[in-house]
Design an enzyme around this catalytic site. Structure first.
Site, PDB file in Angstrom:
ATOM      1  N   TYR A   1       9.840   1.425  -0.711  1.00 48.93           N
ATOM      2  CA  TYR A   1       9.403   2.585  -1.489  1.00 48.93           C
ATOM      3  C   TYR A   1       9.063   3.690  -0.502  1.00 48.93           C
ATOM      4  O   TYR A   1       8.251   3.489   0.412  1.00 48.93           O
ATOM      5  CB  TYR A   1       8.167   2.210  -2.307  1.00 48.93           C
ATOM      6  CG  TYR A   1       7.600   3.328  -3.139  1.00 48.93           C
ATOM      7  CD1 TYR A   1       8.262   3.765  -4.286  1.00 48.93           C
ATOM      8  CD2 TYR A   1       6.404   3.937  -2.790  1.00 48.93           C
ATOM      9  CE1 TYR A   1       7.737   4.788  -5.058  1.00 48.93           C
ATOM     10  CE2 TYR A   1       5.869   4.967  -3.566  1.00 48.93           C
ATOM     11  CZ  TYR A   1       6.543   5.378  -4.702  1.00 48.93           C
ATOM     12  OH  TYR A   1       6.011   6.386  -5.471  1.00 48.93           O
TER      13      TYR A   1
ATOM     14  N   ASP B   1       9.124   4.473   8.105  1.00 48.27           N
ATOM     15  CA  ASP B   1       8.157   4.994   7.137  1.00 48.27           C
ATOM     16  C   ASP B   1       6.855   4.211   7.355  1.00 48.27           C
ATOM     17  O   ASP B   1       6.721   3.072   6.912  1.00 48.27           O
ATOM     18  CB  ASP B   1       8.704   4.802   5.723  1.00 48.27           C
ATOM     19  CG  ASP B   1       7.730   5.301   4.666  1.00 48.27           C
ATOM     20  OD1 ASP B   1       6.556   5.561   5.012  1.00 48.27           O
ATOM     21  OD2 ASP B   1       8.135   5.410   3.489  1.00 48.27           O
TER      22      ASP B   1
ATOM     23  N   LYS C   1      -1.540   8.407   3.922  1.00 49.32           N
ATOM     24  CA  LYS C   1      -2.673   7.500   3.685  1.00 49.32           C
ATOM     25  C   LYS C   1      -3.789   7.631   4.728  1.00 49.32           C
ATOM     26  O   LYS C   1      -4.554   8.576   4.681  1.00 49.32           O
ATOM     27  CB  LYS C   1      -2.152   6.057   3.574  1.00 49.32           C
ATOM     28  CG  LYS C   1      -1.159   5.917   2.393  1.00 49.32           C
ATOM     29  CD  LYS C   1      -1.113   4.537   1.830  1.00 49.32           C
ATOM     30  CE  LYS C   1       0.031   4.354   0.854  1.00 49.32           C
ATOM     31  NZ  LYS C   1      -0.283   4.427  -0.541  1.00 49.32           N
TER      32      LYS C   1
HETATM   33  N1  HOZ Z   1       2.564   1.747  -3.807  1.00 48.26           N
HETATM   34  C1  HOZ Z   1       2.169   3.107  -3.924  1.00 48.26           C
HETATM   35  C2  HOZ Z   1       2.144   3.754  -2.585  1.00 48.26           C
HETATM   36  N2  HOZ Z   1       2.135   2.872  -1.527  1.00 48.26           N
HETATM   37  C3  HOZ Z   1       0.868   3.176  -4.606  1.00 48.26           C
HETATM   38  C4  HOZ Z   1       0.424   4.546  -4.920  1.00 48.26           C
HETATM   39  C5  HOZ Z   1       0.913   5.030  -6.235  1.00 48.26           C
HETATM   40  O1  HOZ Z   1       2.117   4.976  -6.526  1.00 48.26           O
HETATM   41  O2  HOZ Z   1       0.068   5.478  -6.978  1.00 48.26           O
END
Ligand code: HOZ
Length: 421
Positions: free
Chosen positions: A138, A231, A259
């Site tokens: 993702y 990433d 993050k």
């Molecule tokens: N898995 C997503 C980002 N790492 C979580 C955040 C989201 O989509 O709200």
């Protein structure tokens, strides 16, 4: 229940009652009141030991006082200027010092923006169009990469609204599969601008690279004029000072971050070799821009956060991660269950499958019904993990040994409940 009421109200004004799909778990998500250290408090008076940690950013725990104080001080001086600040240079220098591939940085607002911009840059640098992504990785919610994605998009077909013209240049391949990549590069190497990956997949649970896989990618991309993009939105500043590239000793051409870099505030960035980054506007011709790029609040929070992340910090965090994973393994062994405990450093996930998990297809063999029973038992017992089998759990500096011990006791209950018919 106030959370239930709020959720019912929210559904009238926010699609699905939330602002990001993964947050909408059944029957209703709890609404947060405040966060403190390892704990999240809800509006109904419940407290949770939190292993979601806002999906990764809160590596120091909730409301870490030095970060909160630095932000308070900055707030009094204003929240946005539209002109540069000295702190942007300081944070860029910190990123360059830590991340092996980083010689120059562009700060943006989210991981999504970071990957979108890094892909544009890779295409400009190579003059090629196609990008390779791995099934289940993702890289945010933008059109180029929302194809067989993980996280909230897990299992969904490509989203309506994404023209096939946009994704026809996105080539999908299974993670940890050297043969598939070799065959792809032989066939289409001249058209491939970039390979983008999460060096540790963190949006289908947690899948580390097989030994030698990242080295293999580095070699084949160098030989074929393909930009290698790590990433590190999740792994950056999470698994080592210099992220996965330091942890595994493999240096990509470009890195995307987010993050933790924002210290709990919205932030993204991409960085890499100077020769590539100097193509970014206004130094070069690859356009990238944003009103809130380098926002002084996020930059201040990031700068203060990084001050607290040194080798000793990572050693302590890794010990906690190990304790958690070993603890879950022991529970499984006692229960004669052969499920997979995945993760490294302070990342972990329990897959309800007997099959080893090295890629998306294997992750999807996990029994999500069992996971949901496990999740709800945990929630009921005061432990919050992300509400999906296909997210990753995180540990912070604020989690004590006692927190982990209490959580393991609840997890044991959760695993037993999941097994009940
Ligand atoms: N898995 C997503 C980002 N790492 C979580 C955040 C989201 O989509 O709200």
């Amino acid at each position: 229940m106030k959370s239930e009421e709020l959720f019912n109200d929210a559904k009238n004004y926010l699609p699905g009652g939330v602002d990001s799909p993964v947050r909408a778990f059944k029957p209703y998500p709890f609404f947060a009141l405040k966060g403190e250290r390892s704990r999240l408090f809800d509006v109904d008076g419940n407290t949770y030991i939190d292993y979601c940690l806002a999906y990764g950013p809160l590596v120091l725990g909730h409301a870490y006082p030095p970060v909160m104080n630095a932000v308070k001080e900055q707030l009094l001086k204003g929240s946005a200027y539209g002109v540069p600040t000295e702190n942007e240079i300081k944070l860029a220098k910190e990123v360059v010092r830590r991340m092996p591939c980083a010689e120059m940085v562009r700060f943006v607002n989210s991981g999504t923006e970071a990957t979108m911009s890094a892909i544009r840059l890779a295409r400009a640098v190579t003059g090629k169009k196609k990008i390779v992504k791995f099934e289940g990785t993702y890289h945010g919610a933008h059109d180029y990469v929302l194809v067989k994605s993980g996280s909230g998009a897990m299992g969904l077909p490509d989203s309506p609204g994404i023209p096939e013209e946009t994704t026809k240049n996105t080539v999908l391949i299974p993670f940890n599969d050297e043969e598939a990549i070799t065959a792809l590069v032989e066939r289409q190497g001249d058209d491939l601008a970039a390979i983008i990956l999460e060096p540790v997949m963190g949006n289908v649970g947690c899948i580390p690279p097989k030994k030698g896989f990242l080295e293999f990618l580095r070699e084949i991309t160098l030989e074929n004029n393909i930009i290698l993009i790590f990433d590190e939105v999740i792994t950056g500043f999470r698994i080592a000072e210099g992220g996965a590239q330091e942890y595994f000793g493999v240096t990509p051409d470009l890195v995307t971050m987010g993050k933790i870099l924002g210290g709990g505030f919205p932030m993204g960035a991409f960085a890499g070799k100077k020769e590539f980054m100097e193509r970014v506007a206004p130094a070069g011709d690859v356009y990238q821009a944003g009103t809130f790029n380098g926002n002084p609040i996020s930059i201040t929070a990031g700068l203060e956060t990084l001050k607290h992340l040194d080798n000793e910090f990572y050693q302590e965090l890794d010990i906690k991660g190990l304790k958690m994973r070993r603890g879950i393994e022991d529970i499984l062994e006692d229960a004669s269950l052969d499920y997979q405990v995945a993760g490294l450093a302070s990342m972990f996930q329990l897959y309800f499958t007997n099959e080893p998990v090295w890629n998306y297809a294997q992750a999807k063999t996990a029994n999500t019904d069992k996971f949901h029973k496990y999740f709800h038992t945990l929630l009921h017992g005061g432990v919050f993990i992300p509400p999906s089998q296909f997210e990753c759990c995180f540990i912070s500096k604020a989690h004590s040994s006692e927190d982990i011990q209490i959580s393991l006791e609840i997890m044991e209950k959760g695993i037993k409940t999941a097994e009940k018919k």
